[in-house]
Scaffold this motif. Structure first.
Motif, PDB file in Angstrom:
ATOM      1  N   THR A 118       1.696   5.608  -0.346  1.00  0.00           N
ATOM      2  CA  THR A 118       2.664   5.321  -1.399  1.00  0.00           C
ATOM      3  C   THR A 118       4.058   5.419  -0.800  1.00  0.00           C
ATOM      4  O   THR A 118       4.245   6.016   0.276  1.00  0.00           O
ATOM      5  CB  THR A 118       2.547   6.325  -2.552  1.00  0.00           C
ATOM      6  OG1 THR A 118       2.927   7.626  -2.065  1.00  0.00           O
ATOM      7  CG2 THR A 118       1.124   6.374  -3.098  1.00  0.00           C
ATOM      8  N   PRO A 119       5.094   4.850  -1.457  1.00  0.00           N
ATOM      9  CA  PRO A 119       6.449   4.941  -0.894  1.00  0.00           C
ATOM     10  C   PRO A 119       6.904   6.371  -0.634  1.00  0.00           C
ATOM     11  O   PRO A 119       7.693   6.611   0.291  1.00  0.00           O
ATOM     12  CB  PRO A 119       7.304   4.265  -1.973  1.00  0.00           C
ATOM     13  CG  PRO A 119       6.390   3.269  -2.598  1.00  0.00           C
ATOM     14  CD  PRO A 119       5.048   3.954  -2.629  1.00  0.00           C
ATOM     15  N   THR A 242       2.227   0.450   3.330  1.00  0.00           N
ATOM     16  CA  THR A 242       2.660   1.139   2.121  1.00  0.00           C
ATOM     17  C   THR A 242       2.932   0.124   1.024  1.00  0.00           C
ATOM     18  O   THR A 242       3.702  -0.814   1.223  1.00  0.00           O
ATOM     19  CB  THR A 242       3.918   1.968   2.403  1.00  0.00           C
ATOM     20  OG1 THR A 242       3.624   2.916   3.447  1.00  0.00           O
ATOM     21  CG2 THR A 242       4.377   2.712   1.162  1.00  0.00           C
ATOM     22  N   GLY A 244       4.396  -0.584  -2.683  1.00  0.00           N
ATOM     23  CA  GLY A 244       5.247  -0.127  -3.762  1.00  0.00           C
ATOM     24  C   GLY A 244       5.190  -1.080  -4.934  1.00  0.00           C
ATOM     25  O   GLY A 244       4.214  -1.824  -5.109  1.00  0.00           O
ATOM     26  N   ARG A 247       6.899  -4.547  -3.627  1.00  0.00           N
ATOM     27  CA  ARG A 247       7.387  -4.398  -2.250  1.00  0.00           C
ATOM     28  C   ARG A 247       6.285  -3.819  -1.376  1.00  0.00           C
ATOM     29  O   ARG A 247       5.431  -3.066  -1.865  1.00  0.00           O
ATOM     30  CB  ARG A 247       8.612  -3.485  -2.203  1.00  0.00           C
ATOM     31  CG  ARG A 247       9.879  -4.094  -2.772  1.00  0.00           C
ATOM     32  CD  ARG A 247      10.951  -3.046  -2.981  1.00  0.00           C
ATOM     33  NE  ARG A 247      10.622  -2.163  -4.093  1.00  0.00           N
ATOM     34  CZ  ARG A 247      11.284  -1.044  -4.372  1.00  0.00           C
ATOM     35  NH1 ARG A 247      12.273  -0.634  -3.589  1.00  0.00           N
ATOM     36  NH2 ARG A 247      10.947  -0.314  -5.405  1.00  0.00           N
ATOM     37  N   TRP A 249       5.529  -2.412   2.879  1.00  0.00           N
ATOM     38  CA  TRP A 249       6.054  -2.126   4.230  1.00  0.00           C
ATOM     39  C   TRP A 249       4.889  -1.747   5.123  1.00  0.00           C
ATOM     40  O   TRP A 249       3.974  -1.033   4.701  1.00  0.00           O
ATOM     41  CB  TRP A 249       7.055  -0.972   4.179  1.00  0.00           C
ATOM     42  CG  TRP A 249       7.630  -0.648   5.532  1.00  0.00           C
ATOM     43  CD1 TRP A 249       7.056   0.094   6.523  1.00  0.00           C
ATOM     44  CD2 TRP A 249       8.892  -1.078   6.038  1.00  0.00           C
ATOM     45  NE1 TRP A 249       7.869   0.152   7.623  1.00  0.00           N
ATOM     46  CE2 TRP A 249       9.008  -0.560   7.350  1.00  0.00           C
ATOM     47  CE3 TRP A 249       9.942  -1.850   5.511  1.00  0.00           C
ATOM     48  CZ2 TRP A 249      10.138  -0.787   8.139  1.00  0.00           C
ATOM     49  CZ3 TRP A 249      11.060  -2.074   6.306  1.00  0.00           C
ATOM     50  CH2 TRP A 249      11.155  -1.548   7.599  1.00  0.00           C
ATOM     51  N   PHE A 285      14.164  -0.584   0.314  1.00  0.00           N
ATOM     52  CA  PHE A 285      13.263   0.474   0.768  1.00  0.00           C
ATOM     53  C   PHE A 285      13.962   1.830   0.894  1.00  0.00           C
ATOM     54  O   PHE A 285      13.505   2.701   1.625  1.00  0.00           O
ATOM     55  CB  PHE A 285      12.610   0.057   2.086  1.00  0.00           C
ATOM     56  CG  PHE A 285      11.746  -1.163   1.937  1.00  0.00           C
ATOM     57  CD1 PHE A 285      10.449  -1.056   1.471  1.00  0.00           C
ATOM     58  CD2 PHE A 285      12.250  -2.428   2.214  1.00  0.00           C
ATOM     59  CE1 PHE A 285       9.655  -2.183   1.308  1.00  0.00           C
ATOM     60  CE2 PHE A 285      11.460  -3.559   2.056  1.00  0.00           C
ATOM     61  CZ  PHE A 285      10.159  -3.440   1.592  1.00  0.00           C
ATOM     62  N   TRP A 288      12.032   5.476   1.048  1.00  0.00           N
ATOM     63  CA  TRP A 288      10.626   5.399   1.454  1.00  0.00           C
ATOM     64  C   TRP A 288      10.380   6.365   2.620  1.00  0.00           C
ATOM     65  O   TRP A 288      11.293   6.785   3.309  1.00  0.00           O
ATOM     66  CB  TRP A 288      10.269   3.958   1.831  1.00  0.00           C
ATOM     67  CG  TRP A 288      10.065   3.081   0.624  1.00  0.00           C
ATOM     68  CD1 TRP A 288      10.824   3.062  -0.509  1.00  0.00           C
ATOM     69  CD2 TRP A 288       9.042   2.100   0.433  1.00  0.00           C
ATOM     70  NE1 TRP A 288      10.337   2.129  -1.396  1.00  0.00           N
ATOM     71  CE2 TRP A 288       9.243   1.512  -0.850  1.00  0.00           C
ATOM     72  CE3 TRP A 288       7.979   1.644   1.208  1.00  0.00           C
ATOM     73  CZ2 TRP A 288       8.422   0.511  -1.360  1.00  0.00           C
ATOM     74  CZ3 TRP A 288       7.162   0.639   0.708  1.00  0.00           C
ATOM     75  CH2 TRP A 288       7.374   0.085  -0.566  1.00  0.00           C
TER      76      TRP A 288
END
Length: 437
Positions: A118-119, A242, A244, A247, A249, A285, A288
């Motif tokens: 998770t973020p 990850t 979100g 979003r 990453w 981000f 994060w």
């Protein structure tokens, strides 16, 4: 682990060597249509349009089957556009066919564990490299595109790739006449005839539009992506992806000690940052987990690549017409949700070479129909699965995101949970013998 999302519809072209045909190249003076199947002047002629990963791989595969191959690339030099590319075991087995699989596997950098976060940094599920290798018969390998281009071009004769050359298919040909291609360089225009033309000219393929003018073409997915390669941060981290709210990453190690990072976000088509893309990523981000802040602190704005993500969600009726075959993004551009864009292009290349003998038994209509028969169903399925996975990863409504995280966290079934999404994809094996002779 669903971690190799490097493609994101980056331009496919970029090739290495000299400009223009040599004096003994056929141009309009001969096509080699009665060639002997060797690599000499009498060999059958294959023209490849585009020197991306798919174009270079098919050039290597056809060269090893006895074709006389020329790659026509519009870019001025071999400076690969892109950052990283993930090669799953399916693509590695395809590269085994042309004798290059072991060179790629030697670059594997993922040795420990990793997973989905998770973020805020909480692990939702974890897997490890050993589980991936055991399930699919090989490691997941992430490498810089420049490295893969170097590996592929090293297997081609000098002068195979002609840069600074814009190629247009003017006649796809048929079983009775060769295909025709017009090549334009700063030195002028040259007409080529060929027994076989391989169009690897990317997601916005002019060849695809010419062969299938009624097809709707690529559609914007609603997502944009960023990619970058930076020095490894001082603090260690486990490879991760990850998810979100709208979003995504990912941070993955490279063999040379650097780190490849990628990001994706929901965005209007054509949108760009009002200042620069690093500032945009810092906004998207902010807060994060490690190593996201360290990555963004280490990268300059000019080192971040951004591309909108398009895909061919409507499949083509075929991957060929006449003596011309499409491969890679030109045939089946997909979302990078499964990291399979480049992998499927490599598969295309060795399957096409499998069907394209260089001797008198070569019949274009038969060989290319077999290629379409092998590739169209598989790539259509992968394109659709990538779209479904992309929709899941890019959920933006908070309740849906919370439910997604809860369901993933509740499915703690060991390393196999994240890997099951690649069943039927990463375990693919190429047709025919294990090596192209």
């Amino acid at each position: 682990m669903e971690q190799h999302r490097a493609e994101a519809n980056a331009p496919e072209g970029n090739g290495p060597d000299a400009n223009g045909p040599e004096e003994n190249d056929p141009g309009t003076n001969g096509s080699g249509t009665n060639g002997s199947g060797t690599n000499g002047a009498d060999a059958r002629r294959a023209l490849v349009v585009g020197a991306g990963i798919g174009g270079l791989t098919v050039a290597v595969a056809l060269h090893r089957r006895g074709w006389r191959v020329t790659v026509l690339e519009r870019a001025a030099d071999l400076t690969p556009v892109g950052a990283g590319i993930g090669l799953a075991p399916n693509a590695q087995r395809a590269l085994d066919v042309v004798g290059l699989g072991d060179r790629v596997r030697a670059l594997s950098a993922w040795q420990g564990d990793g997973g989905m976060r998770t973020p805020g940094g909480r692990w939702l599920v974890r897997t490890d490299a050993a589980a991936a290798a055991a399930r699919f018969g090989g490691p997941l390998v992430l490498l810089h595109r420049a490295t893969l281009v170097e590996i592929l071009t090293s297997a081609l004769p000098d002068g195979t790739v002609r840069t600074g050359t814009t190629a247009t298919v003017t006649d796809p040909g048929d079983d009775r006449r060769p295909a025709r291609v017009t090549a334009v360089t700063t030195a002028g225009e040259t007409e080529w005839e060929a027994d076989l033309v391989l169009a690897a000219d990317g997601i916005h393929s002019a060849t695809r539009r010419a062969l299938f003018p009624g097809h709707p073409g690529p559609r914007y997915s609603g997502r944009t992506s960023w990619r970058m390669v930076v020095p490894a941060p001082g603090r260690p981290f486990a490879p991760h992806e990850t998810w979100g709210a709208g979003r995504l990453w990912g941070t993955q190690p490279l063999k040379d000690g650097r780190v490849y990072a990628y990001a994706m976000a929901n965005a209007p088509e054509g949108a760009r940052a009002p200042d620069d893309e690093r500032a945009e990523l810092l906004r998207l981000f902010k807060g994060w987990h490690h190593p996201v802040p360290e990555i963004l602190a280490a990268v300059g704005p000019d080192r971040i690549l951004r591309h909108d993500v398009h895909h061919l969600i409507t499949p083509l009726p075929a991957h060929h017409r006449g003596r011309v075959a499409l491969l890679g993004d030109a045939a089946h551009a997909m979302m990078p949700s499964l990291g399979q864009g480049g992998n499927q292009a490599v598969e295309d290349a060795v399957v096409l070479a499998h069907h394209a003998c260089a001797d008198d038994a070569f019949v274009p209509s038969r060989a290319l129909a077999a290629y379409t028969g092998d590739r169209l169903p598989r790539t259509t399925a992968v394109v659709r699965k990538a779209a479904r996975t992309g929709a899941l990863t890019m959920l933006s409504a908070r309740p849906a995101v919370a439910l997604r995280s809860a369901l993933v966290a509740a499915s703690r079934l060991g390393p196999g949970f994240l890997l099951r999404g690649f069943d039927g994809i990463a375990d693919w094996r190429p047709p025919g013998p294990s090596r192209v002779s």
